[in-house]
Design a protein around this motif. Sequence first.
Motif, PDB file in Angstrom:
ATOM      1  N   PRO A  31       7.762  22.711 -10.361  1.00 39.00           N
ATOM      2  CA  PRO A  31       8.842  23.445 -10.893  1.00 39.00           C
ATOM      3  C   PRO A  31      10.049  23.293 -10.297  1.00 39.00           C
ATOM      4  CG  PRO A  31       7.160  25.089 -10.585  1.00 39.00           C
ATOM      5  CD  PRO A  31       6.524  23.667 -10.197  1.00 39.00           C
ATOM      6  N   LYS A  32       9.964  23.428  -9.145  1.00 35.85           N
ATOM      7  CA  LYS A  32      11.208  23.588  -8.208  1.00 35.85           C
ATOM      8  C   LYS A  32      11.660  22.262  -7.862  1.00 35.85           C
ATOM      9  CE  LYS A  32      10.944  28.306  -7.075  1.00 35.85           C
ATOM     10  NZ  LYS A  32      11.575  29.551  -5.939  1.00 35.85           N
ATOM     11  N   CYS A  33      11.226  21.259  -8.158  1.00 38.17           N
ATOM     12  CA  CYS A  33      11.487  19.931  -7.575  1.00 38.17           C
ATOM     13  C   CYS A  33      12.503  19.536  -8.599  1.00 38.17           C
ATOM     14  CB  CYS A  33      10.532  18.695  -7.683  1.00 38.17           C
ATOM     15  SG  CYS A  33      10.892  17.169  -7.110  1.00 38.17           S
ATOM     16  N   MET A  34      13.915  19.260  -8.198  1.00 42.15           N
ATOM     17  CA  MET A  34      15.014  18.852  -8.832  1.00 42.15           C
ATOM     18  C   MET A  34      15.070  17.313  -9.049  1.00 42.15           C
ATOM     19  SD  MET A  34      17.323  21.701  -7.260  1.00 42.15           S
ATOM     20  CE  MET A  34      18.991  20.956  -7.702  1.00 42.15           C
ATOM     21  N   HIS A  35      14.794  16.531  -7.913  1.00 42.14           N
ATOM     22  CA  HIS A  35      14.759  15.112  -8.204  1.00 42.14           C
ATOM     23  C   HIS A  35      13.701  14.640  -7.060  1.00 42.14           C
ATOM     24  CE1 HIS A  35      17.574  14.739  -4.660  1.00 42.14           C
ATOM     25  NE2 HIS A  35      18.053  15.662  -5.058  1.00 42.14           N
ATOM     26  N   TYR A  36      13.269  13.224  -7.006  1.00 38.56           N
ATOM     27  CA  TYR A  36      12.111  12.921  -6.320  1.00 38.56           C
ATOM     28  C   TYR A  36      12.028  11.332  -6.503  1.00 38.56           C
ATOM     29  CZ  TYR A  36       7.864  12.909  -3.321  1.00 38.56           C
ATOM     30  OH  TYR A  36       7.058  12.603  -2.349  1.00 38.56           O
ATOM     31  N   GLY A  37      12.199  10.662  -5.392  1.00 38.25           N
ATOM     32  CA  GLY A  37      11.949   9.155  -5.717  1.00 38.25           C
ATOM     33  C   GLY A  37      11.846   8.527  -4.382  1.00 38.25           C
ATOM     34  N   PHE A  38      11.394   7.300  -4.215  1.00 38.00           N
ATOM     35  CA  PHE A  38      11.503   6.516  -2.871  1.00 38.00           C
ATOM     36  C   PHE A  38      12.276   5.196  -3.269  1.00 38.00           C
ATOM     37  CE2 PHE A  38       7.498   8.746  -2.557  1.00 38.00           C
ATOM     38  CZ  PHE A  38       7.364   8.926  -1.072  1.00 38.00           C
ATOM     39  N   SER A  39      13.152   4.852  -1.950  1.00 39.69           N
ATOM     40  CA  SER A  39      13.993   3.616  -1.937  1.00 39.69           C
ATOM     41  C   SER A  39      13.439   3.071  -0.729  1.00 39.69           C
ATOM     42  CB  SER A  39      15.263   4.107  -1.942  1.00 39.69           C
ATOM     43  OG  SER A  39      15.628   5.035  -0.638  1.00 39.69           O
ATOM     44  N   PHE A  40      13.677   1.802  -0.708  1.00 43.67           N
ATOM     45  CA  PHE A  40      13.012   0.737   0.236  1.00 43.67           C
ATOM     46  C   PHE A  40      14.128   0.015   0.944  1.00 43.67           C
ATOM     47  CE2 PHE A  40       9.448   2.020  -2.133  1.00 43.67           C
ATOM     48  CZ  PHE A  40       8.554   2.304  -1.218  1.00 43.67           C
ATOM     49  N   ASN A  41      14.109  -0.261   2.388  1.00 45.82           N
ATOM     50  CA  ASN A  41      14.926  -1.407   2.902  1.00 45.82           C
ATOM     51  C   ASN A  41      13.800  -1.972   3.611  1.00 45.82           C
ATOM     52  OD1 ASN A  41      16.572  -3.145   4.401  1.00 45.82           O
ATOM     53  ND2 ASN A  41      17.668  -1.270   4.987  1.00 45.82           N
ATOM     54  N   GLY A  42      13.291  -3.329   3.289  1.00 46.36           N
ATOM     55  CA  GLY A  42      12.360  -3.869   4.378  1.00 46.36           C
ATOM     56  C   GLY A  42      11.143  -2.920   4.765  1.00 46.36           C
ATOM     57  N   LEU A  43      10.707  -2.910   5.607  1.00 42.53           N
ATOM     58  CA  LEU A  43       9.630  -1.764   6.022  1.00 42.53           C
ATOM     59  C   LEU A  43      10.092  -0.477   6.330  1.00 42.53           C
ATOM     60  CD1 LEU A  43       7.718  -4.065   8.546  1.00 42.53           C
ATOM     61  CD2 LEU A  43       7.290  -3.475   6.076  1.00 42.53           C
ATOM     62  N   GLN A  44      11.275  -0.067   5.833  1.00 46.25           N
ATOM     63  CA  GLN A  44      11.655   1.111   5.855  1.00 46.25           C
ATOM     64  C   GLN A  44      11.706   1.665   4.740  1.00 46.25           C
ATOM     65  OE1 GLN A  44      15.282   2.013   8.595  1.00 46.25           O
ATOM     66  NE2 GLN A  44      15.539  -0.265   8.158  1.00 46.25           N
ATOM     67  N   ALA A  45      11.355   3.118   4.277  1.00 46.45           N
ATOM     68  CA  ALA A  45      11.314   3.732   3.252  1.00 46.45           C
ATOM     69  C   ALA A  45      11.925   5.102   3.316  1.00 46.45           C
ATOM     70  CB  ALA A  45       9.951   4.008   2.855  1.00 46.45           C
ATOM     71  N   GLU A  65       0.898  -1.299   0.053  1.00 50.09           N
ATOM     72  CA  GLU A  65      -0.162   0.072  -0.096  1.00 50.09           C
ATOM     73  C   GLU A  65       0.929   1.273  -0.060  1.00 50.09           C
ATOM     74  OE1 GLU A  65      -3.649   2.087   2.716  1.00 50.09           O
ATOM     75  OE2 GLU A  65      -2.930   0.003   3.145  1.00 50.09           O
ATOM     76  N   PHE A  66       1.968   1.223   0.851  1.00 50.81           N
ATOM     77  CA  PHE A  66       2.913   2.354   0.952  1.00 50.81           C
ATOM     78  C   PHE A  66       3.516   2.605  -0.324  1.00 50.81           C
ATOM     79  CE2 PHE A  66       6.655   4.964   1.730  1.00 50.81           C
ATOM     80  CZ  PHE A  66       6.125   5.888   2.770  1.00 50.81           C
ATOM     81  N   ARG A  67       3.891   1.575  -1.207  1.00 48.98           N
ATOM     82  CA  ARG A  67       4.679   1.521  -2.714  1.00 48.98           C
ATOM     83  C   ARG A  67       3.726   2.201  -3.492  1.00 48.98           C
ATOM     84  NH1 ARG A  67       7.824  -3.942  -1.874  1.00 48.98           N
ATOM     85  NH2 ARG A  67       9.882  -3.139  -1.757  1.00 48.98           N
ATOM     86  N   ARG A  68       2.581   1.734  -3.534  1.00 52.94           N
ATOM     87  CA  ARG A  68       1.313   2.384  -4.312  1.00 52.94           C
ATOM     88  C   ARG A  68       1.042   3.882  -4.046  1.00 52.94           C
ATOM     89  NH1 ARG A  68      -1.190  -2.610  -3.365  1.00 52.94           N
ATOM     90  NH2 ARG A  68      -2.390  -1.549  -1.835  1.00 52.94           N
ATOM     91  N   LEU A  69       1.198   4.197  -2.851  1.00 52.06           N
ATOM     92  CA  LEU A  69       1.103   5.581  -2.527  1.00 52.06           C
ATOM     93  C   LEU A  69       2.335   6.463  -2.904  1.00 52.06           C
ATOM     94  CD1 LEU A  69      -0.406   7.516  -1.036  1.00 52.06           C
ATOM     95  CD2 LEU A  69       0.680   6.893   0.997  1.00 52.06           C
TER      96      LEU A  69
END
Length: 120
Positions: free
Chosen positions: A39-53, A23-27
Amino acid sequence: MALTDTCCTLVPYFKIHEDKLEEFRRLGERFVEKTQTEPKCMHYGFSFNGLQAHCREGYADAEGILAHLENVGALLDEAFKIAEITRLEIHAPAAEIEKLREPLSALNPELFTMETGFRR
């Protein structure tokens, strides 16, 4: 003339509740989609380690962070139902930190002042 670097990074770490990882991944995908229009966002993304994001995000300046938080406010409300922020850092030049200190005080971020470096 030297470029004045106003780049700010927002560094949140989330602990996802048991059985809520997918559910968190879909979010996270919804966060990415909504943030792409900023326009002011230069980079954005999620990474995961088990139940940590971790959300890896950078903005042109403090105003970019504030605009982002306003843009994704409803999604953050959803995220807080299935995860909690365990650590929040802001890395930015001193002048940009000062613009963020009060508006983000309720989130209790750790503030790191950028002192040396370069940006291409």
